[in-house]
Scaffold this active site. Sequence first.
Site, short mmCIF file in Angstrom:
data_model
loop_
_atom_site.label_atom_id
_atom_site.label_comp_id
_atom_site.label_asym_id
_atom_site.label_seq_id
_atom_site.Cartn_x
_atom_site.Cartn_y
_atom_site.Cartn_z
N LYS A 1 39.26 40.52 43.05
CA LYS A 1 39.07 40.29 41.82
C LYS A 1 40.41 39.73 40.99
O LYS A 1 41.24 40.50 40.88
CB LYS A 1 38.39 41.32 41.06
CG LYS A 1 37.00 41.35 40.98
CD LYS A 1 36.35 42.08 39.93
CE LYS A 1 34.94 42.48 40.06
NZ LYS A 1 34.13 43.29 39.03
N ARG B 1 44.57 25.06 45.84
CA ARG B 1 43.41 25.51 46.06
C ARG B 1 43.47 26.95 46.93
O ARG B 1 42.57 27.07 47.68
CB ARG B 1 42.36 24.36 46.99
CG ARG B 1 42.21 23.41 46.13
CD ARG B 1 41.01 22.63 46.81
NE ARG B 1 40.68 21.43 45.76
CZ ARG B 1 41.15 20.14 46.20
NH1 ARG B 1 41.92 20.12 47.12
NH2 ARG B 1 40.80 19.21 45.60
N GLU C 1 39.91 56.49 37.19
CA GLU C 1 39.33 55.75 38.22
C GLU C 1 38.97 56.54 39.51
O GLU C 1 38.01 56.37 40.04
CB GLU C 1 40.05 54.35 38.61
CG GLU C 1 40.19 53.28 37.39
CD GLU C 1 39.18 52.47 37.04
OE1 GLU C 1 38.19 52.63 37.73
OE2 GLU C 1 39.27 52.05 35.89
N1 GLY Z 1 37.06 47.11 39.19
C1 GLY Z 1 35.82 46.86 39.41
C2 GLY Z 1 35.72 45.89 40.78
O1 GLY Z 1 36.47 45.59 41.36
O2 GLY Z 1 34.70 45.64 41.10
#
Ligand code: GLY
Length: 360
Positions: free
Chosen positions: A143, A121, A185
């Site tokens: 993310k 977890r 980016e």
């Molecule tokens: N790559 C887009 C974000 O991390 O939200």
Amino acid sequence: MKTIRVNLSDDSYNIFIDKGILKGIGDMLAKEKQPCKTLLITDKNIDRIYSHIVTESLAQHGFRVKSFTLTPGEDQKSLETAMILYEACFDHKLDRSSLIVALGGGVAGDMSGFVAATFMRGIPFIQIPTSLLAQVDSSIGGKVAVNHPRGKNMIGSFYQPLAVFIDTETLSTLPAIELVTGLVEVIKYGVIKDAELFEYIEKSLYDILQLDQKALLKIIATSCQIKADIVAEDEKEKHVRAILNYGHTIGHAIEALTHYKKYRHGEAVAIGMLYAARIAVEMGLTGSTVFERQLSLVKRLGLPLSTGLKPKDIIKTLYLDKKAVSGKLRFVLPTGIGEVIISDQVTEEILSHVLTGNFV
Ligand code: GLY
């Protein structure tokens, strides 16, 4: 050394950026975390060049490191690979006080983060991104995901690292095309938030491509600061974080339609940014220079300007994207350089008109 704080109450962390910090990583990490059992996850290409530097420095400060080397490639970002990595975690007897170290590009980072988020977890992990794309984007903001046969990054979570260590010197071993596509980016950050950064790229593109360390530090630190501020405001992408998807709506459709094989992420996003800018001009949201300045940069980078894909196929694929909300397409559109809005007002008519045009 530049230090940027990502403010997320209990999950806050620092991004450390400098030339040559890999060899001092053990010392820096020991200030963030007690020495512990550590699983270093990297890929074969990075392993050859950097693993020993990181491992030696960590070992000198009491971290007991075992490494796991992935085969490079996006197709490694799978639940199958996660299962293999869980075995490595068990074999090395990791527990919640242990550490996972992600060393490499986006695949190593996303994969390691996913395993760190889910093993027992959640156990702590740090990111040591070595590609420009990972340094300015995927290593920051938590993310983490693996791919599913039905879509990229479909199985994942938000799980923040303990710290991010960016060594700008690692870009000297990055293939030139990866530097160029990572720069897309950085250009994105200029368009969505920072006209001065955009202008700096226009003026200093040669220095950046020559890996001038001062220029690299400036664009990476500025990008990380922009992302850190946005993530601090909206960690789970409920509102403003969505602006980080500028160029990604159509970009992802291009990648999906070409099975993630024909275009690198940055190449698809660059075309997506140009389409988004054209849509904004077409809708009267901004003047044509906003489009032309981006086109000029994309041309200077030598990136592809067209895909040969049919507009109707792109539109169909857009509806399958996880950024479509309740069946409505959502676009990030520039209203100037440094300013964007999120719009669900882009009609299929405008889309089809813009996608039929070309950029030459
Ligand atoms: N790559 C887009 C974000 O991390 O939200």
